[in-house]
Write an enzyme that holds these catalytic residues in place. Structure first.
Site, short mmCIF file in Angstrom:
data_model
loop_
_atom_site.label_atom_id
_atom_site.label_comp_id
_atom_site.label_asym_id
_atom_site.label_seq_id
_atom_site.Cartn_x
_atom_site.Cartn_y
_atom_site.Cartn_z
CB ALA A 176 -1.49 -2.99 5.12
CB ALA A 177 2.42 1.51 4.19
CB SER B 127 3.61 1.68 -4.69
OG SER B 127 2.74 0.83 -4.12
CE LYS B 128 -1.83 -0.09 -3.78
NZ LYS B 128 -0.91 -0.93 -3.75
CG ASP C 179 -3.24 -2.16 -1.13
OD1 ASP C 179 -4.23 -2.51 -2.01
OD2 ASP C 179 -2.11 -2.63 -1.45
CB CYS D 165 -3.81 -7.32 -5.45
SG CYS D 165 -2.44 -8.08 -4.54
#
Length: 314
Positions: free
Chosen positions: A119-120, A124-125, A189, A242
């Site tokens: 789930a990009a 950022s990651k 993520d 998060c």
């Protein structure tokens, strides 16, 4: 001092988080009410980090290194809109919250590996993983919607991440689309209720409800199972959100343990974190869950995060 607007805290939210944090509940709210310190990640693909930070200092920026990632810096003084500078447009840095740099650090991707970021978006990651791999090997970066994939593709190109392949499909179909046991490492993520991001936007508090959390946890579990299926035997998967919600965090990880996953305790230099919950409401997760990382805003002056490292047995 800023404070959370009246009416945003629902009674059930207060009940749950007073139970979770006790005397620290008010401290959590006080940090949720503050704007976070902005952070950037310098891109070594395009500029030598030390040379670039010296240039920024000469322009009046004041930076403080993020303890857990050597190319991450908090911006104590700089332009109000970090995304509007020419250096940002050229991809010399990525505006990325310091806590958001933790999941790739825990994943610890190596050059030559095959990595999935399920789930990009917005990337950022993904781009951090690519630079940690020294742009060798491959990162498959996926997201579900055309708009989100546009943002992901744009950031991958801006940062010059040569070893990234962008795909677009429902992540729950990952084993059928990409195959089973294909990746050395997998990052999920996950979409979440974003309570950890309240410092940036009140919207998460407005949307929060037990029903919303319940709906998200079902999606998260489906995505997590699909991500785990794509992982090679012996491979490492990082599950992160998060949010601070146990049903979106420990409960999902607990379900993966029932599939045979093994929890590992992450080591992240300079980071203050708390152990995952052994129990919550009617659920008994067990002592293994203490290897998960709960990262509260007040512990490192960041947004809130949850991170778990799961190994698939050989």
């Amino acid at each position: 001092m800023e404070s959370i607007p009246a009416g945003l805290i629902k009674p059930e939210f207060e009940r749950r988080y007073r139970e979770l944090l006790g005397d620290e509940y008010e401290t959590l709210l006080s940090f949720m009410a503050r704007r976070p310190i902005p952070s950037i990640r310098v891109n070594p693909m395009k500029v030598a980090p030390e040379r670039f930070t010296s240039l920024l200092a000469s322009e009046g920026w004041v930076l403080s290194r993020v303890p857990w990632y050597d190319k991450g810096f908090r911006v104590l003084r700089g332009p109000e809109r970090l995304g509007n500078t020419e250096w940002h447009q050229l991809g010399l840095y990525y505006v990325q919250e310091a806590a958001s740099m933790i999941p790739p650090v825990v994943l610890s991707p190596e050059p030559g590996e095959k990595v999935l970021d399920l789930a990009a978006s917005p990337g950022s990651k993904t781009t951090q993983i690519a630079e940690m791999m020294l742009h060798r090997g491959v990162v498959v970066a996926n997201d579900i919607s055309p708009e989100r994939v546009d943002a992901l593709s744009s950031n991958v190109q801006r940062m010059g991440s040569l070893n990234v392949v962008v795909t677009m499909f429902d992540g729950r179909r990952a084993p059928d689309v990409l195959g089973r046991e294909k990746f050395d490492k997998v990052l999920l993520d996950s979409p979440c209720s974003s309570l950890g991001e309240v410092r940036r936007n009140w919207g998460a508090l407005q949307r929060w409800s037990p029903r919303h959390v319940e709906r998200l946890s079902k999606l998260q579990l489906s995505l997590a199972k699909a991500a785990y299926e794509t992982l090679k035997r012996g491979g490492l998967m990082v599950y992160s959100t998060c949010t601070l919600e146990p049903k979106e965090n420990e409960w999902v990880v607990f379900k993966l343990l029932q599939l045979g996953a093994i929890l590992e305790e992450p080591k992240v230099e300079g980071l203050v974190w708390r152990k995952g919950l052994r129990r919550w409401m009617d659920w008994e997760f067990g002592s293994e869950m203490e290897r998960c990382m709960r990262i509260y805003p007040q512990d490192n002056d960041t947004i809130g995060f949850f991170v778990a490292a799961l190994r698939k047995p050989e």
